[in-house]
Design an enzyme around this catalytic site. Structure first.
Site, PDB file in Angstrom:
ATOM      1  N   CYS A 115      59.503  65.226  68.402  1.00  0.00           N
ATOM      2  CA  CYS A 115      59.215  64.530  69.772  1.00  0.00           C
ATOM      3  C   CYS A 115      60.066  64.885  70.793  1.00  0.00           C
ATOM      4  CB  CYS A 115      59.231  63.206  69.398  1.00  0.00           C
ATOM      5  SG  CYS A 115      58.233  62.424  67.683  1.00  0.00           S
ATOM      6  N   HIS A 255      60.238  57.786  75.003  1.00  0.00           N
ATOM      7  CA  HIS A 255      59.691  58.301  73.978  1.00  0.00           C
ATOM      8  C   HIS A 255      58.522  57.021  73.606  1.00  0.00           C
ATOM      9  CE1 HIS A 255      57.697  60.147  70.625  1.00  0.00           C
ATOM     10  NE2 HIS A 255      58.465  59.698  69.615  1.00  0.00           N
ATOM     11  N   ASN A 285      51.884  57.326  69.150  1.00  0.00           N
ATOM     12  CA  ASN A 285      53.013  58.398  69.169  1.00  0.00           C
ATOM     13  C   ASN A 285      52.440  59.749  69.175  1.00  0.00           C
ATOM     14  OD1 ASN A 285      55.287  59.944  68.831  1.00  0.00           O
ATOM     15  ND2 ASN A 285      56.182  58.554  67.226  1.00  0.00           N
TER      16      ASN A 285
HETATM   17  O1  UT7 Z   1      58.946  59.750  66.835  1.00  0.00           O
HETATM   18  C1  UT7 Z   1      59.437  59.093  65.630  1.00  0.00           C
HETATM   19  C2  UT7 Z   1      58.565  58.482  64.651  1.00  0.00           C
HETATM   20  N1  UT7 Z   1      58.750  57.509  63.954  1.00  0.00           N
HETATM   21  C3  UT7 Z   1      58.942  56.111  64.424  1.00  0.00           C
HETATM   22  O2  UT7 Z   1      58.984  55.843  65.603  1.00  0.00           O
HETATM   23  C4  UT7 Z   1      59.062  54.987  63.282  1.00  0.00           C
HETATM   24  C5  UT7 Z   1      59.934  54.080  63.678  1.00  0.00           C
HETATM   25  N2  UT7 Z   1      59.694  52.821  62.726  1.00  0.00           N
HETATM   26  C6  UT7 Z   1      58.823  51.953  63.362  1.00  0.00           C
HETATM   27  O3  UT7 Z   1      58.319  52.176  64.433  1.00  0.00           O
HETATM   28  C7  UT7 Z   1      58.659  50.590  62.339  1.00  0.00           C
HETATM   29  O4  UT7 Z   1      59.786  50.712  61.299  1.00  0.00           O
HETATM   30  C8  UT7 Z   1      57.432  50.562  61.639  1.00  0.00           C
HETATM   31  C9  UT7 Z   1      56.182  50.204  62.612  1.00  0.00           C
HETATM   32  C10 UT7 Z   1      56.961  51.932  60.933  1.00  0.00           C
HETATM   33  C11 UT7 Z   1      57.233  49.564  60.635  1.00  0.00           C
HETATM   34  O5  UT7 Z   1      57.537  48.242  61.187  1.00  0.00           O
HETATM   35  P1  UT7 Z   1      58.812  47.443  60.536  1.00  0.00           P
HETATM   36  O6  UT7 Z   1      58.991  46.258  60.935  1.00  0.00           O
HETATM   37  O7  UT7 Z   1      59.954  48.281  60.295  1.00  0.00           O
HETATM   38  O8  UT7 Z   1      58.128  47.222  58.834  1.00  0.00           O
HETATM   39  P2  UT7 Z   1      58.385  47.525  57.575  1.00  0.00           P
HETATM   40  O9  UT7 Z   1      58.545  49.068  57.269  1.00  0.00           O
HETATM   41  O10 UT7 Z   1      59.814  46.915  57.241  1.00  0.00           O
HETATM   42  O11 UT7 Z   1      57.298  46.931  56.689  1.00  0.00           O
HETATM   43  C12 UT7 Z   1      57.141  45.543  56.625  1.00  0.00           C
HETATM   44  C13 UT7 Z   1      56.095  45.486  55.760  1.00  0.00           C
HETATM   45  C14 UT7 Z   1      56.004  46.038  54.433  1.00  0.00           C
HETATM   46  O12 UT7 Z   1      55.622  45.113  53.412  1.00  0.00           O
HETATM   47  P3  UT7 Z   1      56.503  44.189  52.678  1.00  0.00           P
HETATM   48  O13 UT7 Z   1      57.329  45.171  51.818  1.00  0.00           O
HETATM   49  O14 UT7 Z   1      57.237  43.272  53.558  1.00  0.00           O
HETATM   50  O15 UT7 Z   1      55.458  43.328  51.632  1.00  0.00           O
HETATM   51  C15 UT7 Z   1      55.096  47.168  54.784  1.00  0.00           C
HETATM   52  O16 UT7 Z   1      54.555  47.553  53.526  1.00  0.00           O
HETATM   53  O17 UT7 Z   1      54.737  45.641  56.563  1.00  0.00           O
HETATM   54  C16 UT7 Z   1      54.115  46.573  55.524  1.00  0.00           C
HETATM   55  N3  UT7 Z   1      53.278  47.634  56.294  1.00  0.00           N
HETATM   56  C17 UT7 Z   1      52.167  47.338  56.912  1.00  0.00           C
HETATM   57  N4  UT7 Z   1      51.181  46.200  56.749  1.00  0.00           N
HETATM   58  C18 UT7 Z   1      50.154  46.513  57.372  1.00  0.00           C
HETATM   59  C19 UT7 Z   1      53.712  49.016  56.562  1.00  0.00           C
HETATM   60  N5  UT7 Z   1      52.636  49.546  57.372  1.00  0.00           N
HETATM   61  C20 UT7 Z   1      51.643  48.765  57.357  1.00  0.00           C
HETATM   62  C21 UT7 Z   1      50.486  48.531  58.319  1.00  0.00           C
HETATM   63  N6  UT7 Z   1      49.610  47.669  57.977  1.00  0.00           N
HETATM   64  N7  UT7 Z   1      50.036  49.664  58.761  1.00  0.00           N
END
Ligand code: UT7
Length: 328
Positions: A115, A255, A285
């Site tokens: 990125c 970013h 992104n």
């Molecule tokens: O350029 C760098 C690229 N990477 C990034 O920028 C990623 C940085 N991280 C993030 O932006 C966030 O961590 C995410 C948006 C990826 C995830 O958000 P979060 O608040 O950290 O959620 P989480 O990973 O803790 O997941 C929470 C829940 C999980 O379910 P359980 O285990 O609580 O039942 C996931 O399975 O949300 C679930 N989940 C979804 N639900 C609906 C994960 N993806 C999805 C989805 N739709 N697309």
């Protein structure tokens, strides 16, 4: 404050015409518009279609940047392209773009820094100008992230889009340009965000394909924490080096990965949200395309005035990060 040696003389950006909305994703994945908007701020993203190439976006963006700089491509002495999704394994995308813009003999090479690839490339360009090697460099940044994301993986498919930008970087005039840069990386964190195979260690094979080894794997929550910490540190470092305080910054262009990361980074960096460029809602992104796209939009929207201090900051796979302070 040091006098800049290199400046952005013209800026352009391009995104594909195909829009994928959260409703489109709801129809094929176990996700919801509400989850995506609440957790990321993203409402739609753009993706290239078969027959379209990332280099085509760079050509459009470059023509715009060259026109704004008042230069013909024949005046460009080097093409530097920040991307981790080249059109093909060989040659570099910089070479493919150079060919589409009219061919040699300008030097051309890619910079693989995920990125922050455009900020890394901008820093390389500044160095080449500072040493007197070149006076006019085309600096590209962008990715076709849709090509490395498993469209069935809701954890990544909702986050990314395709896009790119271009800057004509020349010797500074009138005190404009790059006042400071700060780049960093920590390769020990590679497994937080990586593609397991497809390189020379494990080339593409039926097994690799069946295991999804050509797709991005990401530990989202861990990436989030490191991203905010490293971007805030990079901002502070570049401001300190230039002898500038956060309240002097007119515009922060972070970013565009996630609205929550943007908000947290701006708070840590001490820049209020009304001075922060946000377009993650419309493009998701776009990796190395993120900063030039947002900066070009800010310019188009009249948010950049000559003399303004503009702070750019990014992070990504590697881990890599970087910040650049500009006098516009
Ligand atoms: O350029 C760098 C690229 N990477 C990034 O920028 C990623 C940085 N991280 C993030 O932006 C966030 O961590 C995410 C948006 C990826 C995830 O958000 P979060 O608040 O950290 O959620 P989480 O990973 O803790 O997941 C929470 C829940 C999980 O379910 P359980 O285990 O609580 O039942 C996931 O399975 O949300 C679930 N989940 C979804 N639900 C609906 C994960 N993806 C999805 C989805 N739709 N697309």
């Amino acid at each position: 404050m040091q006098r800049p040696v290199a400046m952005i003389a013209g800026l352009g950006a391009a995104v594909p015409s195909t829009v994928i909305t959260n409703a489109d994703l709801e129809a094929r994945l176990d996700t919801s518009d509400q989850w995506i908007v609440d957790r990321t701020g993203i409402r739609e993203r753009r993706v290239l279609q078969p027959g379209e190439a990332l280099s085509d976006l760079f050509v459009t963006a470059s023509r715009d940047a060259l026109a704004k700089a008042g230069l013909d491509f024949s005046a460009i002495q080097a093409v530097i392209c920040g991307t981790c999704t080249p059109d093909r394994r060989l040659p570099s995308t910089a070479c493919d773009v150079q060919a589409k813009l009219g061919g040699g003999p300008a030097a051309a090479f890619d910079v693989v820094a995920a990125c922050p690839g455009w900020l890394y490339s901008l820093t390389v360009a500044e160095g080449l100008i500072a040493t007197g090697t070149y006076d006019r460099i085309l600096v590209l940044g962008g990715d076709r992230v849709s090509s490395i994301v498993d469209q069935q993986d809701r954890g990544t498919a909702v986050l990314f889009g395709d896009g790119g930008g271009a800057a004509v970087v020349t010797r500074s005039t009138g005190g404009r340009g790059i006042l400071g840069t700060s780049l960093g990386a920590d390769g020990s964190l590679a497994e937080l965000l990586y593609i397991p195979a497809g390189g020379s260690t494990e080339p593409p094979s039926d097994k690799v394909l069946a295991e999804g080894g050509l797709y991005v794997k990401m530990a989202g929550r861990e990436v989030f924490k490191v991203a905010v910490r490293r971007m805030a540190q990079a901002c502070q470092e570049v401001l300190d080096r230039a002898g500038v305080t956060a309240d002097q910054v007119k515009l922060l262009v972070p970013h565009q990965a996630n609205l929550r990361i943007i908000t947290a980074t701006a708070a840590e960096a001490g820049v209020p949200m009304d001075k922060v460029v946000v377009n993650v809602d419309r493009y998701g992104n776009t990796s190395a395309g993120s900063i030039p796209l947002a900066l070009a939009e800010a310019e188009r929207d009249g948010r950049l005035t000559a003399g303004d201090l503009v702070l750019l900051v990014s992070f990504g796979a590697g881990f890599t990060w970087g910040a650049v302070l500009l006098r516009w």
